[in-house]
Each structure stands twice: as C-alpha cells, then as structure tokens.
Design an enzyme around this catalytic site. Sequence first.
Site, short mmCIF file in Angstrom:
data_model
loop_
_atom_site.label_atom_id
_atom_site.label_comp_id
_atom_site.label_asym_id
_atom_site.label_seq_id
_atom_site.Cartn_x
_atom_site.Cartn_y
_atom_site.Cartn_z
N HIS A 1 0.84 -1.21 0.00
CA HIS A 1 0.00 0.00 0.00
C HIS A 1 0.88 1.26 0.00
CE1 HIS A 1 -3.12 -2.59 2.33
NE2 HIS A 1 -3.60 -2.41 1.10
N ARG B 1 -1.45 -6.40 -7.92
CA ARG B 1 -0.20 -7.12 -7.62
C ARG B 1 0.08 -8.22 -8.62
NH1 ARG B 1 -2.33 -8.59 -1.86
NH2 ARG B 1 -4.04 -8.86 -3.31
N LYS C 1 -18.27 -5.65 7.48
CA LYS C 1 -17.02 -6.40 7.25
C LYS C 1 -16.10 -6.10 8.43
CE LYS C 1 -13.36 -6.65 3.75
NZ LYS C 1 -12.80 -5.98 2.59
N SER D 1 -2.79 -7.59 3.27
CA SER D 1 -3.16 -7.36 4.67
C SER D 1 -3.56 -8.69 5.32
CB SER D 1 -4.33 -6.38 4.76
OG SER D 1 -3.97 -5.13 4.25
O1 PNS Z 1 -8.70 -2.97 0.28
P1 PNS Z 1 -9.96 -3.56 -0.26
O2 PNS Z 1 -10.75 -4.22 0.85
O3 PNS Z 1 -9.73 -4.46 -1.43
O4 PNS Z 1 -10.85 -2.31 -0.79
C1 PNS Z 1 -12.10 -2.51 -1.37
C2 PNS Z 1 -12.86 -1.18 -1.56
C3 PNS Z 1 -12.94 -0.41 -0.26
C4 PNS Z 1 -12.15 -0.34 -2.59
C5 PNS Z 1 -14.28 -1.56 -2.06
O5 PNS Z 1 -14.83 -2.53 -1.22
C6 PNS Z 1 -15.24 -0.38 -2.15
O6 PNS Z 1 -15.08 0.50 -2.96
N1 PNS Z 1 -16.25 -0.37 -1.27
C7 PNS Z 1 -17.28 0.65 -1.25
C8 PNS Z 1 -18.60 0.13 -1.79
C9 PNS Z 1 -18.76 0.40 -3.28
O7 PNS Z 1 -18.58 1.48 -3.76
N2 PNS Z 1 -19.14 -0.67 -4.04
C10 PNS Z 1 -19.44 -0.55 -5.45
C11 PNS Z 1 -18.24 -0.76 -6.33
S1 PNS Z 1 -17.88 -2.45 -6.50
#
Ligand code: PNS
Length: 164
Positions: A17, A90, A41, A128
């Site tokens: 990150h 990645r 979550k 993570s």
């Molecule tokens: O680090 P992560 O957990 O892979 O991040 C995921 C994240 C936070 C980018 C994703 O879950 C997100 O954007 N959540 C907000 C909900 C949303 O907008 N969903 C619609 C798009 S799929």
Amino acid sequence: MLKAIYPGSFDPVTVGHWDIIRRAERLVDHLVVGVLNNPEKRATFSLAERVDFLRELTASSAKVSVATFDGLLVDFARIQGAHSIVRGVRAFSDFEYEFQMALMNRKLMPELETIFLMPKEEYSAISSRMVRQVGSMGGDVRGLVPESLRERIAHRLRNPQDVA
Ligand code: PNS
C-alpha cells in the site's frame, strides 16, 4: 487540480500500500487515502487504528490526506471532488475483481477514471490478510508492513484484545 482517491480497507497498511501511495503521489496534485468504514465487514484493526497508521505514515507527504468513508466509493469521490480512483494490482489474480469493480464504478460515475498501478514486484505476494495471519500466529512481519509501524502492528496482532 488532479485529485485522486486511493480507497481500501488497509487492515493493516502494508509495504505494498505504501509503495502505491508514493507512486500515486507523483501523478496527482492531491491524493486522498480513503479508509473504508464497513460495519458489516469486521476489520481486525479499528477504524481509528487504521487511520492513525496511515496518517503517521503520510505525515510528511504534503500532497496526501487520509479520510474515512462508508457507502459507495463514487459518492465519496463526488464529495471529495476527485477525478480518479487509484488501485494497486499485484498479480493477474487481482485483476478480475479489480476489473469488475472499476466497471461498476464507471457505470455509477462515468467521469471517474480508475488508474491501476503495480507495486514493486517483491511486494506481489504481500496482502493485509497475510500480514494478519502471520502476525497473529507470532510470525515476523518485518518487511511486510512499513518499518515505523512494525512493532505496533505486530503487538496488536499478538494481543487482539488491545484494540484502540
Ligand atoms: O482494500 P480492499 O478491501 O480491497 O478495498 C475494497 C474497496 C474499499 C475499494 C471496495 O470494497 C469499495 O469500494 N467499497 C465501497 C462500496 C462500493 O462502492 N461498491 C461498489 C463498487 S464495487
């Protein structure tokens, strides 16, 4: 003014990150690291801890700020006035999920562009989830998380009851 959001759970922040933050910082005028607050979550690290780690890490980066969000990412982007989303990829295995998310975000907000960046290849196996697993079983997280945060992250993973 080019403003981008780097969203994620950051549970906890990893060297991967941090690498993406530094790469993205060079491309934009302002980067908002958006930490997801998702009560459904359950994260290992509290929202306050995740934000503190990122704020400390980026304290000397004038172009970077850290904010939390819940709900849709596109709504957060609108509130922030951001033109793009940054995501780290990645390996090829990340791509399908990232591609779906990028296309959904595009459907919801066509003017918002997703930019994919690759972290250093030596970080390609670091996540993570791996950090949490290794750290909670007493393994060494050196090289997996930013060195300045290593002791705190390792301590918390060994002592899950010490939540801040
Ligand atoms: O680090 P992560 O957990 O892979 O991040 C995921 C994240 C936070 C980018 C994703 O879950 C997100 O954007 N959540 C907000 C909900 C949303 O907008 N969903 C619609 C798009 S799929």
